[in-house]
Motif scaffolding. Structure first.
Motif, PDB file in Angstrom:
ATOM      1  N   GLN A   2      33.453   4.336   2.682  1.00 18.18           N
ATOM      2  CA  GLN A   2      33.761   4.634   1.281  1.00 18.18           C
ATOM      3  C   GLN A   2      33.695   3.369   0.423  1.00 18.18           C
ATOM      4  O   GLN A   2      33.093   3.368  -0.662  1.00 18.18           O
ATOM      5  CB  GLN A   2      35.156   5.262   1.185  1.00 18.18           C
ATOM      6  N   ALA A   3      34.297   2.277   0.916  1.00 20.21           N
ATOM      7  CA  ALA A   3      34.316   1.034   0.146  1.00 20.21           C
ATOM      8  C   ALA A   3      32.923   0.420   0.033  1.00 20.21           C
ATOM      9  O   ALA A   3      32.539  -0.090  -1.031  1.00 20.21           O
ATOM     10  CB  ALA A   3      35.286   0.042   0.785  1.00 20.21           C
ATOM     11  N   MET A   4      32.158   0.484   1.118  1.00 21.68           N
ATOM     12  CA  MET A   4      30.821  -0.107   1.085  1.00 21.68           C
ATOM     13  C   MET A   4      29.906   0.656   0.133  1.00 21.68           C
ATOM     14  O   MET A   4      29.060   0.073  -0.552  1.00 21.68           O
ATOM     15  CB  MET A   4      30.233  -0.141   2.490  1.00 21.68           C
ATOM     16  N   LYS A   5      30.069   1.980   0.075  1.00 24.17           N
ATOM     17  CA  LYS A   5      29.286   2.753  -0.897  1.00 24.17           C
ATOM     18  C   LYS A   5      29.638   2.350  -2.322  1.00 24.17           C
ATOM     19  O   LYS A   5      28.754   2.230  -3.189  1.00 24.17           O
ATOM     20  CB  LYS A   5      29.528   4.250  -0.699  1.00 24.17           C
ATOM     21  N   GLU A   6      30.917   2.110  -2.568  1.00 22.82           N
ATOM     22  CA  GLU A   6      31.324   1.695  -3.918  1.00 22.82           C
ATOM     23  C   GLU A   6      30.778   0.312  -4.257  1.00 22.82           C
ATOM     24  O   GLU A   6      30.387   0.052  -5.393  1.00 22.82           O
ATOM     25  CB  GLU A   6      32.846   1.724  -4.040  1.00 22.82           C
ATOM     26  N   ILE A   7      30.726  -0.567  -3.268  1.00 25.37           N
ATOM     27  CA  ILE A   7      30.137  -1.900  -3.490  1.00 25.37           C
ATOM     28  C   ILE A   7      28.670  -1.769  -3.861  1.00 25.37           C
ATOM     29  O   ILE A   7      28.189  -2.396  -4.813  1.00 25.37           O
ATOM     30  CB  ILE A   7      30.306  -2.770  -2.226  1.00 25.37           C
ATOM     31  N   ALA A   8      27.943  -0.941  -3.113  1.00 22.94           N
ATOM     32  CA  ALA A   8      26.515  -0.768  -3.384  1.00 22.94           C
ATOM     33  C   ALA A   8      26.290  -0.221  -4.792  1.00 22.94           C
ATOM     34  O   ALA A   8      25.399  -0.678  -5.520  1.00 22.94           O
ATOM     35  CB  ALA A   8      25.896   0.147  -2.344  1.00 22.94           C
ATOM     36  N   ARG A   9      27.117   0.736  -5.178  1.00 21.47           N
ATOM     37  CA  ARG A   9      26.970   1.296  -6.514  1.00 21.47           C
ATOM     38  C   ARG A   9      27.307   0.269  -7.581  1.00 21.47           C
ATOM     39  O   ARG A   9      26.669   0.213  -8.644  1.00 21.47           O
ATOM     40  CB  ARG A   9      27.880   2.526  -6.660  1.00 21.47           C
ATOM     41  N   THR A  10      28.319  -0.566  -7.313  1.00 22.35           N
ATOM     42  CA  THR A  10      28.743  -1.573  -8.293  1.00 22.35           C
ATOM     43  C   THR A  10      27.660  -2.603  -8.537  1.00 22.35           C
ATOM     44  O   THR A  10      27.330  -2.925  -9.688  1.00 22.35           O
ATOM     45  CB  THR A  10      30.032  -2.265  -7.828  1.00 22.35           C
ATOM     46  N   ILE A  11      27.087  -3.141  -7.462  1.00 24.30           N
ATOM     47  CA  ILE A  11      26.066  -4.177  -7.667  1.00 24.30           C
ATOM     48  C   ILE A  11      24.785  -3.576  -8.237  1.00 24.30           C
ATOM     49  O   ILE A  11      24.047  -4.251  -8.963  1.00 24.30           O
ATOM     50  CB  ILE A  11      25.785  -4.968  -6.372  1.00 24.30           C
ATOM     51  N   ALA A  17       0.820  -1.214   0.000  1.00 27.48           N
ATOM     52  CA  ALA A  17       0.000   0.000   0.000  1.00 27.48           C
ATOM     53  C   ALA A  17       0.852   1.262   0.000  1.00 27.48           C
ATOM     54  O   ALA A  17       0.497   2.277   0.591  1.00 27.48           O
ATOM     55  CB  ALA A  17      -0.961  -0.005   1.196  1.00 27.48           C
ATOM     56  N   GLY A  18       1.998   1.182  -0.674  1.00 24.16           N
ATOM     57  CA  GLY A  18       2.882   2.332  -0.784  1.00 24.16           C
ATOM     58  C   GLY A  18       3.773   2.567   0.411  1.00 24.16           C
ATOM     59  O   GLY A  18       4.577   3.501   0.411  1.00 24.16           O
ATOM     60  N   ARG A  19       3.660   1.741   1.449  1.00 25.07           N
ATOM     61  CA  ARG A  19       4.512   1.895   2.629  1.00 25.07           C
ATOM     62  C   ARG A  19       5.821   1.143   2.385  1.00 25.07           C
ATOM     63  O   ARG A  19       5.826   0.029   1.891  1.00 25.07           O
ATOM     64  CB  ARG A  19       3.824   1.344   3.874  1.00 25.07           C
ATOM     65  N   GLY A  20       6.909   1.749   2.773  1.00 25.99           N
ATOM     66  CA  GLY A  20       8.212   1.161   2.542  1.00 25.99           C
ATOM     67  C   GLY A  20       9.156   2.206   1.993  1.00 25.99           C
ATOM     68  O   GLY A  20       8.838   3.397   1.940  1.00 25.99           O
ATOM     69  N   THR A  21      10.328   1.761   1.566  1.00 24.96           N
ATOM     70  CA  THR A  21      11.364   2.677   1.093  1.00 24.96           C
ATOM     71  C   THR A  21      11.981   2.138  -0.184  1.00 24.96           C
ATOM     72  O   THR A  21      12.329   0.952  -0.256  1.00 24.96           O
ATOM     73  CB  THR A  21      12.475   2.832   2.157  1.00 24.96           C
ATOM     74  N   GLN A  22      12.127   2.989  -1.186  1.00 24.88           N
ATOM     75  CA  GLN A  22      12.874   2.648  -2.380  1.00 24.88           C
ATOM     76  C   GLN A  22      14.360   2.792  -2.071  1.00 24.88           C
ATOM     77  O   GLN A  22      14.799   3.841  -1.583  1.00 24.88           O
ATOM     78  CB  GLN A  22      12.482   3.559  -3.537  1.00 24.88           C
ATOM     79  N   ILE A  23      15.150   1.742  -2.348  1.00 28.98           N
ATOM     80  CA  ILE A  23      16.554   1.766  -1.938  1.00 28.98           C
ATOM     81  C   ILE A  23      17.518   1.613  -3.120  1.00 28.98           C
ATOM     82  O   ILE A  23      18.546   2.264  -3.160  1.00 28.98           O
ATOM     83  CB  ILE A  23      16.845   0.688  -0.869  1.00 28.98           C
ATOM     84  N   GLY A  24      17.239   0.725  -4.066  1.00 28.60           N
ATOM     85  CA  GLY A  24      18.073   0.610  -5.249  1.00 28.60           C
ATOM     86  C   GLY A  24      19.323  -0.213  -5.092  1.00 28.60           C
ATOM     87  O   GLY A  24      20.066  -0.417  -6.052  1.00 28.60           O
ATOM     88  N   SER A  25      19.607  -0.704  -3.895  1.00 30.24           N
ATOM     89  CA  SER A  25      20.730  -1.592  -3.661  1.00 30.24           C
ATOM     90  C   SER A  25      20.473  -2.319  -2.347  1.00 30.24           C
ATOM     91  O   SER A  25      19.428  -2.147  -1.728  1.00 30.24           O
ATOM     92  CB  SER A  25      22.053  -0.826  -3.636  1.00 30.24           C
ATOM     93  N   MET A  26      21.450  -3.097  -1.881  1.00 34.11           N
ATOM     94  CA  MET A  26      21.245  -3.960  -0.718  1.00 34.11           C
ATOM     95  C   MET A  26      21.608  -3.237   0.579  1.00 34.11           C
ATOM     96  O   MET A  26      22.249  -3.805   1.455  1.00 34.11           O
ATOM     97  CB  MET A  26      22.096  -5.226  -0.887  1.00 34.11           C
ATOM     98  N   VAL A  27      21.193  -1.974   0.701  1.00 32.29           N
ATOM     99  CA  VAL A  27      21.569  -1.182   1.870  1.00 32.29           C
ATOM    100  C   VAL A  27      20.351  -0.429   2.387  1.00 32.29           C
ATOM    101  O   VAL A  27      19.801   0.415   1.683  1.00 32.29           O
ATOM    102  CB  VAL A  27      22.684  -0.172   1.522  1.00 32.29           C
ATOM    103  N   PRO A  28      19.918  -0.693   3.618  1.00 31.60           N
ATOM    104  CA  PRO A  28      18.821   0.069   4.216  1.00 31.60           C
ATOM    105  C   PRO A  28      19.319   1.394   4.777  1.00 31.60           C
ATOM    106  O   PRO A  28      20.524   1.571   5.011  1.00 31.60           O
ATOM    107  CB  PRO A  28      18.334  -0.852   5.341  1.00 31.60           C
ATOM    108  N   PRO A  29      18.433   2.351   5.015  1.00 30.10           N
ATOM    109  CA  PRO A  29      18.841   3.677   5.517  1.00 30.10           C
ATOM    110  C   PRO A  29      19.516   3.652   6.878  1.00 30.10           C
ATOM    111  O   PRO A  29      20.189   4.625   7.241  1.00 30.10           O
ATOM    112  CB  PRO A  29      17.518   4.446   5.578  1.00 30.10           C
ATOM    113  N   THR A  30      19.360   2.580   7.640  1.00 33.97           N
ATOM    114  CA  THR A  30      19.983   2.513   8.961  1.00 33.97           C
ATOM    115  C   THR A  30      21.461   2.150   8.902  1.00 33.97           C
ATOM    116  O   THR A  30      22.137   2.186   9.919  1.00 33.97           O
ATOM    117  CB  THR A  30      19.234   1.495   9.840  1.00 33.97           C
ATOM    118  N   ASP A  31      21.986   1.778   7.721  1.00 36.11           N
ATOM    119  CA  ASP A  31      23.412   1.477   7.591  1.00 36.11           C
ATOM    120  C   ASP A  31      24.200   2.757   7.333  1.00 36.11           C
ATOM    121  O   ASP A  31      23.722   3.663   6.642  1.00 36.11           O
ATOM    122  CB  ASP A  31      23.659   0.495   6.440  1.00 36.11           C
ATOM    123  N   PRO A  32      25.425   2.852   7.838  1.00 39.54           N
ATOM    124  CA  PRO A  32      26.209   4.087   7.694  1.00 39.54           C
ATOM    125  C   PRO A  32      26.552   4.431   6.243  1.00 39.54           C
ATOM    126  O   PRO A  32      26.871   5.583   5.953  1.00 39.54           O
ATOM    127  CB  PRO A  32      27.495   3.785   8.491  1.00 39.54           C
TER     128      PRO A  32
END
Length: 483
Positions: free
Chosen positions: A432-441, A291-306
Motif C-alpha cells: 500500500q505504501a509503495m503504491k502511494e510512493i509511486a503515485r506521489t513521484i 522499435a516499440g519493444r518495452g513497457t510504458q510504466i509511468g513511475s519507477m516500478v517495473p511489472p515484476t514488483d508487487p
C-alpha cells in the motif's frame, strides 16, 4: 545504480572449445570493485558467478538460499539466524565461516563508498554464534533487508581477499576470475573447489563491444555464442529468422529515465517538470529507441514488483497543457542541458526528447558524456546537469527518491515517511505504501520514465538455461547448459 560503460569493439581470440562459452555485452566494467565503483556492469559480471551471498534471487525473482542453507526470523522480525553451508571455501583457499559474514556485512558500513551502502544502515550488529551460525540483528523490522542481501551489498568477502578488489576479486562462486583485457574481455574459469554443482562451461569469455552492430555481427559470424541483451531492437528480426539462433524476450528492472535536477531552477518548480513530462510522447521515444519493444510504466516500478501499477497515463502527451504550465510558471524560451550517457539508447532517446521539447518552446542542448567515468563524475556525483537519460537497472530502486542527496535532488518528506512505513510494516502495508510512493513521484514528475527496456537475448541454439527476465543485477551463469 545504473547501467555501466561501453568499451571498444572486442577482438579477443576465442578457441573452439566445447567447454567454453563466449557472451557479448555492450557495457564494460570500469574496474572489478563494486564496493567503491557505481555502475551495474561489475555485478553483472561477478555477482553469483564469482561472488556469492547468503541468499540470491532465482529466475522468478524469489529469495532463495545460497551460502545460507536455511534461516529463521524472530517474531519481532529483527533477528535473522543463518545456518551456513559447510565446506565452502573462497578461491584463495580460505574457509567461509560466520566470521566472514560478520566481516562482510560490517564492511559495507565501514569500507564501501557507493550509494548502495546505505542498504546496510538498518543493521544493528552481527553475532558469530558458531562457525556455521551467523546472527544478524536489525535496528528495526525491515521488509527490504533480506531482498537487499540478494544484491551486491550481500556479497561475501574474505578478510584476506580484499586487498585489490579492483583487479583481483576473491569469492566463493562457481567461477574464479582469470584475466581481464581492458576494453575487450574478461575471462572466468570454473572453480575446481566449488562447493556446489559444477557449471556446464569450464571457461566463460565475457566480451565487450562499443558498437552494437559489431556486437550483432559477432554472433552472426560465430565470434560469440550469446548476446546478453540486444541494444538495437530493429535487428532482432534477423536473429528470429535464422534457425541457428534462439531469441528470448522478457522484462527487466531497467527504467530508461529522463532525470530532472529537482534541486536546480527551473526544475525545482513542479509545474516545469510536469510541463516537460506532458511535452514528451513516450511511445514515440520507445518506437525510436527500441522499435516499440518495452513497457510504458509511468513511475519507477517495473511489472515484476508487487506494487506495480501502470501510471503512464498520469501525464499523457499533451503539448498544449505543457505550454500552459510553462506560461503559468512565467517561463518562455528556456534552455536546458541534456547530459546523457554516450550509449546508443540514451543518445537516440535524447534526440526525440529534444525535438519534442522544442515544440513547446524549450531549447535543449544534447551533451553525450563518456560512460561511466565522465557521466558518473559530472552528473551522478557533481550534479552538474539539468536533465539526463540513463537506464536505472537495480531492483526496487524507487527508494532512491527518498534520498535528497541522490543525483536527481528530489526532496519529499512524505516519500521518506512512506518508505519507512513500507519497510517496517506488514507485507500488505508495504504494498500500500509503495503504491502511494509511486503515485506521489509520478504526480510530482520527479522524473519522466520513458519506458522499461526489454530483455532480448539472442543465442546459438546449443546454449540452454538462459533466463528470459533480467530480475537481478547478475548475468547469472550458473543455470547455463548445452545441447
Amino acid at each position: 545504480m545504473l547501467v555501466s560503460a561501453c568499451s571498444a569493439g572486442s577482438s579477443v581470440s576465442v578457441p573452439a572449445d566445447p567447454d567454453a562459452i563466449s557472451i557479448g555485452f555492450a557495457a564494460e566494467p570500469a574496474n572489478l570493485d563494486f564496493t567503491r565503483t557505481d555502475g551495474a556492469a561489475i555485478p553483472q559480471a561477478l555477482l553469483y558467478n564469482v561472488y556469492e551471498g547468503l541468499v540470491k534471487l532465482d529466475a522468478d525473482g524469489r529469495v532463495v538460499p545460497l551460502l545460507a542453507r536455511e534461516w529463521t526470523v524472530s517474531e519481532d522480525r529483527r533477528t535473522y539466524d543463518f545456518q551456513l553451508r559447510p565446506d565452502v571455501t573462497f578461491s584463495n583457499g580460505q574457509p567461509f565461516t560466520a566470521q566472514d559474514v560478520k566481516f562482510s556485512v560490517e564492511r559495507v558500513k565501514t569500507a564501501w563508498t557507493i550509494s548502495l551502502k546505505s542498504k546496510m544502515d538498518v543493521v544493528d550488529r552481527v553475532d558469530v554464534v558458531g562457525p556455521l551460525h551467523a546472527r544478524v540483528v536489525l535496528k528495526r523490522p525491515s521488509n527490504n533487508w533480506l531482498f537487499d542481501m540478494t544484491t551486491r551489498v550481500g556479497a561475501m568477502f574474505s578478510p584476506s581477499g580484499v586487498a585489490d578488489l579492483a583487479n583481483t576479486p576473491v569469492g566463493t562462486g562457481p567461477y574464479t576470475f582469470a584475466t581481464r583485457k581492458r576494453g575487450d574481455s574478461i575471462v572466468l574459469r570454473a572453480n575446481p573447489s566449488y562447493w556446489g554443482r559444477r557449471p556446464a562451461y569450464t571457461t566463460v569469455y565475457l566480451k565487450y563491444y562499443k558498437d552494437p552492430t559489431a556486437l550483432n555481427n559477432a554472433l552472426l559470424s560465430n565470434g560469440i555464442d550469446v548476446i546478453s541483451s540486444i541494444t538495437t531492437p530493429d535487428s532482432i528480426g534477423q536473429f528470429e529468422a535464422d534457425t541457428r539462433f534462439t531469441v528470448l524476450q522478457g522484462t527487466t528492472n531497467a527504467e530508461v529515465t529522463l532525470s530532472f535536477n529537482n534541486a536546480k531552477a527551473p526544475l525545482n518548480d513542479k509545474r516545469v517538470r510536469q510541463a516537460l513530462t506532458y511535452a514528451i510522447d513516450r511511445k514515440a521515444v520507445m518506437a525510436t529507441v527500441s522499435a516499440g519493444r518495452g513497457t510504458q510504466i509511468g513511475s519507477m516500478v517495473p511489472p515484476t514488483d508487487p506494487w506495480y501499477e501502470d501510471l503512464s497515463g498520469v501525464h499523457p502527451h499533451d503539448p498544449a497543457r505543457a505550454k500552459a504550465l510553462l506560461a503559468e510558471a512565467g517561463l518562455r524560451n528556456i534552455s536546458l542541458r541534456l547530459r546523457v550517457a554516450n550509449l546508443p539508447y540514451a543518445v537516440s532517446a535524447a534526440q526525440v526528447v529534444a525535438s519534442q521539447l522544442a515544440d513547446v518552446g524549450v531549447n535543449v542542448s544534447i551533451e553525450p558524456l563518456d560512460f561511466p567515468a565522465v557521466w558518473l563524475k559530472q552528473v551522478f556525483t557533481d550534479h552538474d546537469f539539468d536533465m539526463s537519460i540513463v537506464q536505472h537497472v537495480e531492483a526496487r530502486d524507487i527508494v532512491t527518491f527518498g534520498n535528497p542527496k541522490y543525483y536527481w535532488g528530489y526532496d519529499s518528506p512524505k516519500v521518506r515517511e512512506l518508505l519507512t512505513q513500507a519497510d517496517v510494516g506488514t507485507p500488505e502495508k508495504q504494498v500500500q505504501a509503495m503504491k502511494e510512493i509511486a503515485r506521489t513521484i509520478a504526480d510530482d514528475a520527479a522524473a519522466d520514465w520513458l519506458f522499461l527496456f526489454p530483455n532480448v537475448i539472442a543465442a546459438k541454439t546449443k546454449v540452454t538455461g538462459l533466463s528470459r527476465n533480467q530480475v537481478s543485477e547478475s548475468f547469472d551463469l550458473t543455470g547455463l547448459g548445452r545441447r
